[in-house]
Scaffold this active site. Structure first.
Site, PDB file in Angstrom:
ATOM      1  N   SER A 149       1.544  -5.140  -6.919  1.00  0.00           N
ATOM      2  CA  SER A 149       2.409  -5.804  -5.945  1.00  0.00           C
ATOM      3  C   SER A 149       3.370  -6.769  -6.645  1.00  0.00           C
ATOM      4  O   SER A 149       4.152  -6.342  -7.495  1.00  0.00           O
ATOM      5  CB  SER A 149       1.547  -6.506  -4.894  1.00  0.00           C
ATOM      6  OG  SER A 149       2.312  -6.917  -3.801  1.00  0.00           O
ATOM      7  N   HIS A 183      -0.937  -0.890   1.402  1.00  0.00           N
ATOM      8  CA  HIS A 183      -0.653  -1.901   0.397  1.00  0.00           C
ATOM      9  C   HIS A 183      -1.885  -2.768   0.112  1.00  0.00           C
ATOM     10  O   HIS A 183      -2.533  -3.264   1.030  1.00  0.00           O
ATOM     11  CB  HIS A 183       0.502  -2.799   0.844  1.00  0.00           C
ATOM     12  CG  HIS A 183       0.958  -3.718  -0.244  1.00  0.00           C
ATOM     13  ND1 HIS A 183       1.769  -3.294  -1.275  1.00  0.00           N
ATOM     14  CD2 HIS A 183       0.679  -5.028  -0.506  1.00  0.00           C
ATOM     15  CE1 HIS A 183       1.976  -4.300  -2.099  1.00  0.00           C
ATOM     16  NE2 HIS A 183       1.331  -5.355  -1.663  1.00  0.00           N
ATOM     17  N   ASP A 207       2.928   1.904   3.157  1.00  0.00           N
ATOM     18  CA  ASP A 207       3.273   0.670   2.453  1.00  0.00           C
ATOM     19  C   ASP A 207       4.792   0.515   2.484  1.00  0.00           C
ATOM     20  O   ASP A 207       5.516   1.451   2.134  1.00  0.00           O
ATOM     21  CB  ASP A 207       2.764   0.758   1.008  1.00  0.00           C
ATOM     22  CG  ASP A 207       3.053  -0.483   0.176  1.00  0.00           C
ATOM     23  OD1 ASP A 207       3.577  -1.475   0.711  1.00  0.00           O
ATOM     24  OD2 ASP A 207       2.757  -0.455  -1.036  1.00  0.00           O
TER      25      ASP A 207
END
Length: 408
Positions: free
Chosen positions: A191, A378, A348
Site C-alpha cells: 500500500s 486491499h 481494490d
C-alpha cells in the site's frame, strides 16, 4: 418481557444494519470482511470524535487505537532474532534468521509497511508476523522500517526516512554485520509502503554513489498516483472496504498537508482537468485506456473535465512529484529499474495503479511479474491469523514469498 424482546430485536437490527454492506459475492470471506470493516469504521468514528472535541489529532487517535491492539515487543526464538535498532536516525526492526549449515550469507529484504503514510507500525503484530515469516521462509535478514508518520511529518519526509535507512543498510560494513549478501537485496512494501518502495527504487536507480544495488522490488497493492481518482478500479470499488475512494483521497491530502476542502474536487478529477496546464505533461503516462486490458476497462469512460480547479495543483504541487506518484516517472527513469513483482487485488481502488505501473515497466524493458488475485481486497495479505484470517490473505502471502524465494 415483551418490551425487552422488542428492544433487543431493534438493537440487533441496528447492529446488522451497521455491519452489513453490499459486497461482490466473489470477494474473499465477505461476512468476515464486513465485520472487519465495521470495526475499522468504528475506530475511525471514535478518532474523529476525539479530534472534534480537541483531545488529539484524528490520525494520532486512530493510530493509538490500532497499535494498542497489536504492538509486539522485540523477541527472539531458536529460529529467529528480532531487534529494534536505529539506522542513520531512523528506527527499524531487524529480523535475522538463524544461519543454515554451510551458508555464510543470507538474503536481505527492506520492508516498508502500509497505512496511508499515517497509520500502523513495524511493531504491530500483523507486520511483525509477516516479516518473521519472511525471514524464516527465505532464510533472510528483514529490515522493517519504522518511518515517521503523518501528522508528525509530511511528504517528502517519509521518503527521506526510507532512503536513509536503506542506504545505511546497503553499506558494506552493515551488510557484513548482518551476514547479508550484497548481491541479493530486495525492497518491498504494501500500500503506502509500496509507494515508498517504488519511489525509493526510482531514486536509488539514479544514485551512482551506491556501491551495492537493489536486485528486486516487490510491490503489494501499491499506491502510485493521485492524479486520476476515476480509473476503472476507483469507479468500480469506490465504496469497497477497507479502502473506499474518499478515504484514499483524504490520506493523500493528509500526506501532503493539504486542504481537506479539496477532496470533493479531486474525487471528480477537477485537479487534473484540461485547463490545468501543470498536469498536461503527465496525462499520457496515466492514459489507462492504453495501459489497461479490455477485461479491466470494460465500459468505463475516462473522467477528464474541461474546466476544473487549478487551485488544487497550485496549492499542492507535490501531486505532480514522481517521488509521491512513481507511476508518472519518465521512461528514462523506469528503464533501469530492477526486476519487479507487483501484486494487485480485484476489489481494490488501487488495482489499476499496479496494473498500469506493470505495463509501463514492461514497455520500458523491465522484467515484471503481475500477480493478480480475483477475490482479493486491499490490505488482505496481512490478515492471515485468527480472528482476522482470510483465505486470500494466506494465498497472497504464499505467492509473494514464493516469488521472492525463486528470484532473490
Amino acid at each position: 418481557m415483551r418490551a425487552s424482546c422488542v428492544a433487543l430485536t431493534a438493537a440487533l437490527l441496528l447492529v446488522a444494519y451497521y455491519i452489513y454492506i453490499p459486497l461482490p459475492s466473489t470477494i474473499s470471506n465477505p461476512w468476515k470482511l464486513m465485520l472487519l470493516d465495521a470495526t475499522f469504521r468504528t475506530a475511525q468514528q471514535l478518532s474523529n470524535w476525539i479530534h472534534f472535541i480537541g483531545l488529539s489529532h484524528h490520525l494520532l487517535a486512530l493510530n493509538f487505537i490500532i497499535t494498542s491492539f497489536g504492538n509486539k515487543n522485540a523477541w527472539s526464538s531458536t529460529h529467529l532474532k528480532v531487534t529494534d535498532t536505529v539506522f542513520d536516525g531512523v528506527e527499524v526492526r531487524v529480523f535475522e534468521a538463524s544461519p543454515k549449515p554451510g551458508e555464510t550469507l543470507k538474503r536481505g529484504v527492506i520492508f516498508i509497511h502500509g497505512g496511508g503514510w499515517a497509520l500502523a507500525s513495524a511493531k504491530i503484530r500483523y507486520y511483525d508476523q509477516l516479516c518473521a515469516t519472511m525471514a524464516e521462509e527465505l532464510n533472510a535478514v528483514i529490515v522493517s522500517i519504522e518511518y515517521r508518520l503523518v501528522p508528525e511529518v509530511h511528504f517528502p519526509e517519509q521518503v527521506y526516512d526510507v532512503e536513509r535507512a536503506t542506504k545505511y543498510f546497503l553499506g558494506s560494513d552493515v551488510l557484513e554485520k548482518y551476514s547479508a549478501d550484497p548481491q541479493r537485496i530486495a525492497v518491498s512494501g504494501d500500500s503506502a509502503g509500496g509507494n515508498l518502495a517504488a519511489a525509493l527504487c526510482q531514486q536509488f536507480n539514479r544514485d551512482e554513489s551506491l556501491r551495492n544495488k537493489i536486485k528486486l522490488q516487490a510491490l503489494i497493492y501499491p499506491v502510485l498516483q493521485a492524479l486520476d481518482f476515476n480509473t476503472p478500479s476507483y469507479q468500480e470499488n469506490a465504496n469497497v472496504p477497507i479502502l473506499p475512494r474518499f478515504v484514499m483521497v483524504k490520506y493523500w491530502l493528509d500526506y501532503f498537508n493539504g486542504n481537506q476542502n479539496f477532496a470533493q474536487a479531486m474525487m471528480v478529477n477537477n485537479h487534473t482537468s484540461l485547463d490545468v496546464a501543470q498536469a498536461a505533461s503527465f496525462r499520457a503516462r496515466l492514459n489507462w485506456t492504453s495501459l489497461l486490458p479490455p477485461t479491466i476497462t470494460k465500459n468505463y469512460k475516462p473522467v477528464t473535465p474541461t474546466v476544473g480547479n487549478p487551485q488544487v495543483t497550485e496549492a499542492i504541487p507535490q501531486l505532480l512529484d514522481p517521488r509521491s506518484a512513481p507511476l508518472i516517472a519518465e521512461e528514462e527513469v523506469l528503464q533501469h529499474l530492477p526486476k519487479t513483482y507487483i501484486l494487485t487485488c480485484e476489489f481494490d481502488v488501487l488495482r489499476d495503479d499496479g496494473i498500469m505501473y506493470a505495463k509501463r515497466l514492461e514497455r520500458a524493458g523491465v522484467d515484471v511479474t503481475l500477480d493478480h488475485f480475483e477475490d482479493g481486497f486491499h490490505g488482505c495479505m496481512i490478515f492471515t491469523t485468527w480472528p482476522t484470517d482470510f483465505s486470500v490473505g494466506i494465498r497472497t502471502r504464499n505467492s509473494y514469498l514464493k516469488w521472492l524465494n525463486q528470484n532473490l
